[in-house]
Design a protein around this motif. Structure first.
Motif, PDB file in Angstrom:
ATOM      1  N   LYS A  14       1.145  -1.185  -0.169  1.00  0.00           N
ATOM      2  CA  LYS A  14      -0.147  -0.027  -0.208  1.00  0.00           C
ATOM      3  C   LYS A  14       1.007   1.421  -0.373  1.00  0.00           C
ATOM      4  N   VAL A  15       0.830   2.200  -0.684  1.00  0.00           N
ATOM      5  CA  VAL A  15       1.652   3.147  -1.648  1.00  0.00           C
ATOM      6  C   VAL A  15       0.751   4.470  -1.277  1.00  0.00           C
ATOM      7  N   THR A  40      -2.645   5.035  -3.475  1.00  0.00           N
ATOM      8  CA  THR A  40      -3.521   5.822  -3.325  1.00  0.00           C
ATOM      9  C   THR A  40      -2.719   7.065  -3.800  1.00  0.00           C
ATOM     10  N   GLY A  41      -3.084   8.025  -4.503  1.00  0.00           N
ATOM     11  CA  GLY A  41      -2.990   9.164  -5.069  1.00  0.00           C
ATOM     12  C   GLY A  41      -3.517  10.492  -4.605  1.00  0.00           C
ATOM     13  N   ALA A 195      -8.712  16.147   5.581  1.00  0.00           N
ATOM     14  CA  ALA A 195      -8.778  15.335   4.282  1.00  0.00           C
ATOM     15  C   ALA A 195      -7.610  14.906   3.801  1.00  0.00           C
ATOM     16  N   MET A 196      -6.586  15.245   4.610  1.00  0.00           N
ATOM     17  CA  MET A 196      -4.985  14.426   3.725  1.00  0.00           C
ATOM     18  C   MET A 196      -5.093  13.138   4.683  1.00  0.00           C
ATOM     19  N   ALA A 201      -5.559   7.647   6.563  1.00  0.00           N
ATOM     20  CA  ALA A 201      -5.902   6.198   7.325  1.00  0.00           C
ATOM     21  C   ALA A 201      -6.687   5.362   6.576  1.00  0.00           C
ATOM     22  N   GLU A 202      -7.157   6.513   5.163  1.00  0.00           N
ATOM     23  CA  GLU A 202      -8.422   5.235   4.127  1.00  0.00           C
ATOM     24  C   GLU A 202      -6.802   4.119   4.159  1.00  0.00           C
ATOM     25  N   CYS A 203      -6.154   4.533   3.394  1.00  0.00           N
ATOM     26  CA  CYS A 203      -4.996   3.965   2.806  1.00  0.00           C
ATOM     27  C   CYS A 203      -4.001   2.843   3.885  1.00  0.00           C
ATOM     28  N   ASP A 204      -3.905   3.225   4.313  1.00  0.00           N
ATOM     29  CA  ASP A 204      -3.080   2.909   5.501  1.00  0.00           C
ATOM     30  C   ASP A 204      -1.987   2.095   4.698  1.00  0.00           C
ATOM     31  N   PRO A 205      -1.390   3.307   4.575  1.00  0.00           N
ATOM     32  CA  PRO A 205       0.358   2.786   4.160  1.00  0.00           C
ATOM     33  C   PRO A 205       1.129   1.918   4.575  1.00  0.00           C
TER      34      PRO A 205
END
Length: 480
Positions: A14-15, A40-41, A195-196, A201-205
């Protein structure tokens, strides 16, 4: 540096990539997608016409998703691409096959649920609406590597709204076992912490690469406050996401610039990582500050031997490549003039810069992030620049472009009383060679040839340029 090793590492990782809609970010999206990463960009909409990110979407979709925005003209209304030119690099015509081979690894074959689906970037279709939400008041005059463009009126930047999202998946056919990668494009501003934070958090990179910036020196003289807001507070916001949301091992790379150093323009001196940071102009200085912010967060919050957060910075030289349309950059200026059949005027032909093809630093970034993820001892501050022999003047760069772009001409037109820009800047790259075993793949001649070949392909069509870009990616990967 080994492509197979990188691809195996990033497969399924996950990036979180800021600045994914900019020039470097678009190339990074292609690379990570090919490797099978879940990306996730997070960035604003592209702010140049045309823009590479729209072309990248067309490439990964296997068709033109760029809309008229990328096909259009310059601000004066003149035709951008024109009709097919008889002056065509012979290699362009023979690249359909190689482009299809490489492009297949980027084409969507299945959605994650297994049902057939084309790759669609909703952000493109919703551009008018999202532009109003995420920065209609943003300047469109300069490309921003991270697509975080300067704000003419900060009040116009909407706060507190959910960022625009789109998601697409790719099937990586680069090896015998096909892997599926995803790219989620979130349209948001790095100055908008909430927003960031939600996107992060959704990405959990596993991997974080921070490339969003306002990167234009001359633009920073016009909008210094916004430049500092974007480049400094954008970094603070990202580091705060890492600090407050981290629950597992994460590798963080902050991409800054060669201009972070106190540049005394010493003859034949190449700046080392432990030299003083104090950039002169607002852009350079804001990036020096971004470095210091990163150092402070690392020392204050991530210093323990058992800490799972690994942080580095990468100070890259001047990157060039096909698809860059930024204002006040030499290769985009050359390309625009070449397509119009005009001469380009060069304001600083005797300035020496560490020019390198965009693929050079991107592979170093991926290597640093991978290696420090595996070994915390590898986290550090790294120069990412070419060899001394590849540091040329802007005039010499134009001469190389002329060598490979038939009919191109340039004019020496040094500006009097122009905003200060360094006349001499070179980086010492011994550290990345020693730590990672890196060495340049494309030296300056080949790097400029790639730019000229892309511009020549554009004289035929945007589709020919897409094939040329894919061909160059494949050639580069094979030469690593």
């Amino acid at each position: 540096m080994n492509y197979k090793e990188l691809a195996e590492f990033y497969k399924g990782k996950k990036v979180f990539l800021t600045g994914h809609t900019g020039f470097k970010g678009s190339y990074m999206c292609l690379l990570l997608s090919r490797m099978g990463a879940e990306v996730t960009g997070y960035a604003l909409e592209p702010n140049t016409e045309p823009d590479l990110f729209s072309r990248v979407l067309g490439i990964v979709n296997g068709r033109d998703e760029s809309t008229q925005r990328s096909e259009r003209s310059f601000s004066d209304g003149s035709e951008l691409y024109g009709s097919a030119s008889p002056v065509v690099n012979d290699a362009v015509a023979g690249r359909d096959e190689s482009a299809q081979r490489f492009g297949k690894s980027l084409c969507n074959e299945e959605k994650l649920d297994g049902s057939a689906s084309p790759v669609v970037n909703e952000a493109v279709a919703e551009r008018d609406e999202s532009a109003q939400r995420s920065g209609k008041g943003l300047s469109n005059e300069a490309e921003v590597d991270g697509s975080v463009s300067p704000v003419e009126n900060v009040a116009n930047a909407v706060r507190g709204e959910s960022p625009q999202k789109s998601e697409r998946s790719f099937s990586d056919g680069s090896d015998s076992e096909s892997s599926t990668s995803t790219l989620r494009s979130i349209i948001g501003d790095v100055r908008d912490f909430e927003a960031m934070k939600a996107a992060y958090a959704e990405c959990d990179p596993d991997i974080v690469i921070h490339m969003a910036a306002q990167p234009i020196v001359r633009e920073s003289y016009r909008i210094p406050r916004e430049t500092y807001e974007i480049n400094v507070m954008g970094t603070v916001n990202l580091m705060e996401c890492v600090r407050t949301l981290g629950t597992k091992r994460v590798s963080v790379l902050n991409v800054t610039t060669d201009k972070v150093y106190l540049n005394e323009e010493k003859k034949d001196y190449r700046y080392k990582e432990d030299d003083k940071l104090d950039g002169f102009d607002p852009y350079s200085n804001s990036k020096s500050c971004s470095e210091l912010v990163t150092h402070s967060f690392k020392n204050s919050f991530f210093a323990g031997s058992d800490c799972e957060v690994r942080i580095s910075t990468a100070r890259a030289g001047n990157v060039i490549g096909g698809g860059d349309w930024a204002k006040d950059r030499i290769i985009p200026d050359c390309t625009r003039a070449y397509l119009k059949g005009e001469s380009v005027t060069v304001r600083n032909p005797y300035s020496v810069r560490p020019y390198q093809h965009v693929l050079e630093p991107l592979f170093v970034y991926l290597t640093i992030a991978m290696e420090q993820y595996r070994d915390a001892a590898k986290q550090d501050w790294y120069n990412v620049g070419p060899d001394r022999s590849d540091c040329v003047t802007t005039g010499e760069l134009c001469d190389l472009f002329k060598k490979y772009a038939d009919g191109f001409t340039w004019i020496d037109k040094s500006e009097k009383n122009a905003p200060h820009e360094a006349g001499l800047l070179m980086l010492e790259n011994a550290k990345i060679k020693e730590v990672f075993g890196w060495k340049p793949v494309w030296h300056i001649d080949k790097a400029v040839k790639a730019c000229a070949d892309y511009a020549t392909a554009l004289r035929v069509s945007t589709e020919a340029a897409d094939k040329e870009l894919l061909h160059q990616l494949e050639v580069y990967i094979n030469e690593i």
